[in-house]
Design a protein around this motif. Sequence first.
Motif, PDB file in Angstrom:
ATOM      1  N   ASN A  12     -14.660 -29.478   2.779  1.00 43.02           N
ATOM      2  CA  ASN A  12     -15.591 -28.454   3.224  1.00 43.02           C
ATOM      3  C   ASN A  12     -15.137 -27.829   4.530  1.00 43.02           C
ATOM      4  OD1 ASN A  12     -17.968 -28.467   1.316  1.00 43.02           O
ATOM      5  ND2 ASN A  12     -17.739 -30.636   1.741  1.00 43.02           N
ATOM      6  N   TYR A  13     -14.557 -28.653   5.396  1.00 43.80           N
ATOM      7  CA  TYR A  13     -14.073 -28.129   6.674  1.00 43.80           C
ATOM      8  C   TYR A  13     -12.990 -27.097   6.413  1.00 43.80           C
ATOM      9  CZ  TYR A  13     -12.587 -28.014  11.490  1.00 43.80           C
ATOM     10  OH  TYR A  13     -12.298 -27.601  12.753  1.00 43.80           O
ATOM     11  N   ASN A  14     -12.064 -27.443   5.514  1.00 39.79           N
ATOM     12  CA  ASN A  14     -10.965 -26.548   5.216  1.00 39.79           C
ATOM     13  C   ASN A  14     -11.462 -25.258   4.586  1.00 39.79           C
ATOM     14  OD1 ASN A  14      -8.298 -25.746   4.990  1.00 39.79           O
ATOM     15  ND2 ASN A  14      -8.083 -26.601   2.942  1.00 39.79           N
ATOM     16  N   GLN A  15     -12.407 -25.377   3.651  1.00 37.16           N
ATOM     17  CA  GLN A  15     -12.939 -24.195   3.002  1.00 37.16           C
ATOM     18  C   GLN A  15     -13.618 -23.283   4.007  1.00 37.16           C
ATOM     19  OE1 GLN A  15     -15.448 -25.807  -0.025  1.00 37.16           O
ATOM     20  NE2 GLN A  15     -13.754 -26.801  -1.081  1.00 37.16           N
ATOM     21  N   ARG A  16     -14.394 -23.878   4.910  1.00 35.36           N
ATOM     22  CA  ARG A  16     -15.085 -23.053   5.894  1.00 35.36           C
ATOM     23  C   ARG A  16     -14.076 -22.361   6.789  1.00 35.36           C
ATOM     24  NH1 ARG A  16     -19.660 -22.458   3.347  1.00 35.36           N
ATOM     25  NH2 ARG A  16     -20.472 -24.465   2.698  1.00 35.36           N
ATOM     26  N   THR A  17     -13.044 -23.100   7.186  1.00 38.20           N
ATOM     27  CA  THR A  17     -12.028 -22.529   8.062  1.00 38.20           C
ATOM     28  C   THR A  17     -11.398 -21.306   7.407  1.00 38.20           C
ATOM     29  OG1 THR A  17     -11.537 -24.680   9.001  1.00 38.20           O
ATOM     30  CG2 THR A  17      -9.878 -22.993   9.283  1.00 38.20           C
ATOM     31  N   GLN A  18     -11.020 -21.432   6.133  1.00 40.38           N
ATOM     32  CA  GLN A  18     -10.401 -20.317   5.439  1.00 40.38           C
ATOM     33  C   GLN A  18     -11.389 -19.168   5.259  1.00 40.38           C
ATOM     34  OE1 GLN A  18      -8.912 -22.008   1.839  1.00 40.38           O
ATOM     35  NE2 GLN A  18      -7.266 -23.102   2.832  1.00 40.38           N
ATOM     36  N   HIS A  19     -12.619 -19.511   4.964  1.00 45.42           N
ATOM     37  CA  HIS A  19     -13.621 -18.480   4.719  1.00 45.42           C
ATOM     38  C   HIS A  19     -13.861 -17.636   5.962  1.00 45.42           C
ATOM     39  CE1 HIS A  19     -17.021 -16.693   2.581  1.00 45.42           C
ATOM     40  NE2 HIS A  19     -17.660 -16.710   3.734  1.00 45.42           N
ATOM     41  N   TYR A  20     -13.764 -18.261   7.119  1.00 47.51           N
ATOM     42  CA  TYR A  20     -14.049 -17.549   8.357  1.00 47.51           C
ATOM     43  C   TYR A  20     -12.780 -17.068   9.047  1.00 47.51           C
ATOM     44  CZ  TYR A  20     -18.810 -19.114   7.899  1.00 47.51           C
ATOM     45  OH  TYR A  20     -20.070 -19.330   7.435  1.00 47.51           O
ATOM     46  N   PRO A 180     -21.197 -30.875   5.756  1.00 44.81           N
ATOM     47  CA  PRO A 180     -21.555 -29.469   5.948  1.00 44.81           C
ATOM     48  C   PRO A 180     -22.390 -28.904   4.794  1.00 44.81           C
ATOM     49  CG  PRO A 180     -19.277 -29.828   6.591  1.00 44.81           C
ATOM     50  CD  PRO A 180     -19.739 -31.098   5.936  1.00 44.81           C
ATOM     51  N   THR A 181     -22.011 -29.258   3.559  1.00 44.91           N
ATOM     52  CA  THR A 181     -22.783 -28.798   2.401  1.00 44.91           C
ATOM     53  C   THR A 181     -24.177 -29.402   2.400  1.00 44.91           C
ATOM     54  OG1 THR A 181     -20.762 -28.555   1.090  1.00 44.91           O
ATOM     55  CG2 THR A 181     -22.840 -28.700  -0.116  1.00 44.91           C
ATOM     56  N   ALA A 182     -24.274 -30.684   2.759  1.00 43.37           N
ATOM     57  CA  ALA A 182     -25.578 -31.358   2.794  1.00 43.37           C
ATOM     58  C   ALA A 182     -26.489 -30.722   3.843  1.00 43.37           C
ATOM     59  CB  ALA A 182     -25.394 -32.845   3.084  1.00 43.37           C
ATOM     60  N   VAL A 183     -25.926 -30.382   4.997  1.00 44.95           N
ATOM     61  CA  VAL A 183     -26.715 -29.735   6.059  1.00 44.95           C
ATOM     62  C   VAL A 183     -27.222 -28.375   5.577  1.00 44.95           C
ATOM     63  CG1 VAL A 183     -26.578 -28.685   8.358  1.00 44.95           C
ATOM     64  CG2 VAL A 183     -25.575 -30.935   7.958  1.00 44.95           C
ATOM     65  N   LEU A 184     -26.338 -27.626   4.916  1.00 45.19           N
ATOM     66  CA  LEU A 184     -26.726 -26.320   4.387  1.00 45.19           C
ATOM     67  C   LEU A 184     -27.848 -26.443   3.360  1.00 45.19           C
ATOM     68  CD1 LEU A 184     -26.302 -23.281   4.008  1.00 45.19           C
ATOM     69  CD2 LEU A 184     -24.458 -23.817   2.402  1.00 45.19           C
ATOM     70  N   LEU A 185     -27.729 -27.399   2.442  1.00 46.58           N
ATOM     71  CA  LEU A 185     -28.742 -27.601   1.416  1.00 46.58           C
ATOM     72  C   LEU A 185     -30.079 -28.017   2.024  1.00 46.58           C
ATOM     73  CD1 LEU A 185     -26.654 -29.405  -1.363  1.00 46.58           C
ATOM     74  CD2 LEU A 185     -27.546 -27.062  -1.403  1.00 46.58           C
ATOM     75  N   VAL A 263     -18.464 -28.499  13.736  1.00 49.69           N
ATOM     76  CA  VAL A 263     -18.184 -27.061  13.654  1.00 49.69           C
ATOM     77  C   VAL A 263     -18.375 -26.562  12.226  1.00 49.69           C
ATOM     78  CG1 VAL A 263     -16.364 -25.318  13.834  1.00 49.69           C
ATOM     79  CG2 VAL A 263     -16.622 -27.033  15.635  1.00 49.69           C
ATOM     80  N   ALA A 264     -17.862 -27.323  11.252  1.00 47.99           N
ATOM     81  CA  ALA A 264     -17.998 -26.927   9.846  1.00 47.99           C
ATOM     82  C   ALA A 264     -19.454 -26.859   9.430  1.00 47.99           C
ATOM     83  CB  ALA A 264     -17.241 -27.916   8.955  1.00 47.99           C
ATOM     84  N   SER A 265     -20.267 -27.788   9.904  1.00 44.72           N
ATOM     85  CA  SER A 265     -21.694 -27.802   9.568  1.00 44.72           C
ATOM     86  C   SER A 265     -22.401 -26.579  10.152  1.00 44.72           C
ATOM     87  CB  SER A 265     -22.342 -29.091  10.096  1.00 44.72           C
ATOM     88  OG  SER A 265     -21.746 -30.238   9.510  1.00 44.72           O
ATOM     89  N   LYS A 266     -22.070 -26.260  11.386  1.00 42.96           N
ATOM     90  CA  LYS A 266     -22.677 -25.085  12.021  1.00 42.96           C
ATOM     91  C   LYS A 266     -22.266 -23.808  11.311  1.00 42.96           C
ATOM     92  CE  LYS A 266     -25.103 -23.126  15.301  1.00 42.96           C
ATOM     93  NZ  LYS A 266     -26.554 -23.348  15.418  1.00 42.96           N
ATOM     94  N   MET A 267     -21.014 -23.723  10.934  1.00 43.19           N
ATOM     95  CA  MET A 267     -20.522 -22.527  10.260  1.00 43.19           C
ATOM     96  C   MET A 267     -21.155 -22.375   8.881  1.00 43.19           C
ATOM     97  SD  MET A 267     -16.521 -22.595  11.446  1.00 43.19           S
ATOM     98  CE  MET A 267     -16.052 -20.947  10.955  1.00 43.19           C
ATOM     99  N   ALA A 268     -21.431 -23.488   8.211  1.00 42.95           N
ATOM    100  CA  ALA A 268     -22.080 -23.424   6.897  1.00 42.95           C
ATOM    101  C   ALA A 268     -23.450 -22.779   7.010  1.00 42.95           C
ATOM    102  CB  ALA A 268     -22.199 -24.831   6.311  1.00 42.95           C
ATOM    103  N   VAL A 269     -24.197 -23.149   8.056  1.00 41.68           N
ATOM    104  CA  VAL A 269     -25.525 -22.582   8.260  1.00 41.68           C
ATOM    105  C   VAL A 269     -25.431 -21.110   8.642  1.00 41.68           C
ATOM    106  CG1 VAL A 269     -27.583 -22.678   9.719  1.00 41.68           C
ATOM    107  CG2 VAL A 269     -26.579 -24.791   8.854  1.00 41.68           C
TER     108      VAL A 269
END
Length: 279
Positions: A12-20, A180-185, A263-269
């Motif tokens: 999830n960290y990697n995905q968020r990094t690429q997404h942003y 990160p996904t759990a925090v978003l959900l 950071v990944a959790s914050k970015m997910a939100v």
Amino acid sequence: MISVVDLNTYPNYNQRTQHYSNPLRGVASYYDYQDIENPTSGNENVNKTLATAGILQVLTIALQKLSKLCGNKLMRGKEFTTFENVEKVANSMLKDNKLNVDVHFINQNNINKFSKSLRQVLIPVAKGENAFYMDSLKLAVAPEKKPSLILHELGHAINASKGKFLKFLQKSRAYTPYVPTAVLLANSMFKNSGTHSDFIEKNAGVIGFLSFLPTIIEEGLASFRGVNAAKKVLGKTVSLKALKRNYFTAWLTYLLAGIGVGVASKMAVLENKTPNNQF
């Protein structure tokens, strides 16, 4: 495990990094979603969110570079004593804690005596790039060229033998990639239930970091056990400064990884807050 913690190993960290990779992507489409009654306030909100995401992206890159720097420093770190002294300390740890653990110092020649599947994970060890303890196999390995890492791995073995709580700390790392996904959900569930609180949204980064804290603590404890064993067996005949420095450098990579999960959790939100879920 004592090694460079590659932040990209957290899916999830990697995905968020690429997404942003471009935090400003999709800004043009924002105007289709403005607050009709007060478009200025909506614009300010999205700009603030995008700015925050940009800062987090910079932090992501910095964390990756720092982690790599720590890993390189660890690999270049000098051994604190001879191979024979390390073996002496390792044997003491096994005996004093009644550990039924196979200990191996891996090189390019003896790697072939292991099974084919295990050989793949031992290749970085043979190169001096990793060391690990597998509780399921009761196996602790370290590079022959950096034998002192075995004391940390035996620290993990001791932790695993000391009850359910420390074992929980060890196993918790398996779930951190999904935080990160759990925090978003969780944030979405509260919002959809009509009882939404800003608590998760505001503290997503802290929640993410705290989820990794058990790993940070357990890694530090494993190193602490290794250093204490060396002090007990070798006394004042050997300086432990190099050992402590190497272990602290390795521990820093886990601290950085914990910040990375935050950071990944914050970015997910943040992603979920923006129009079209895009930056």
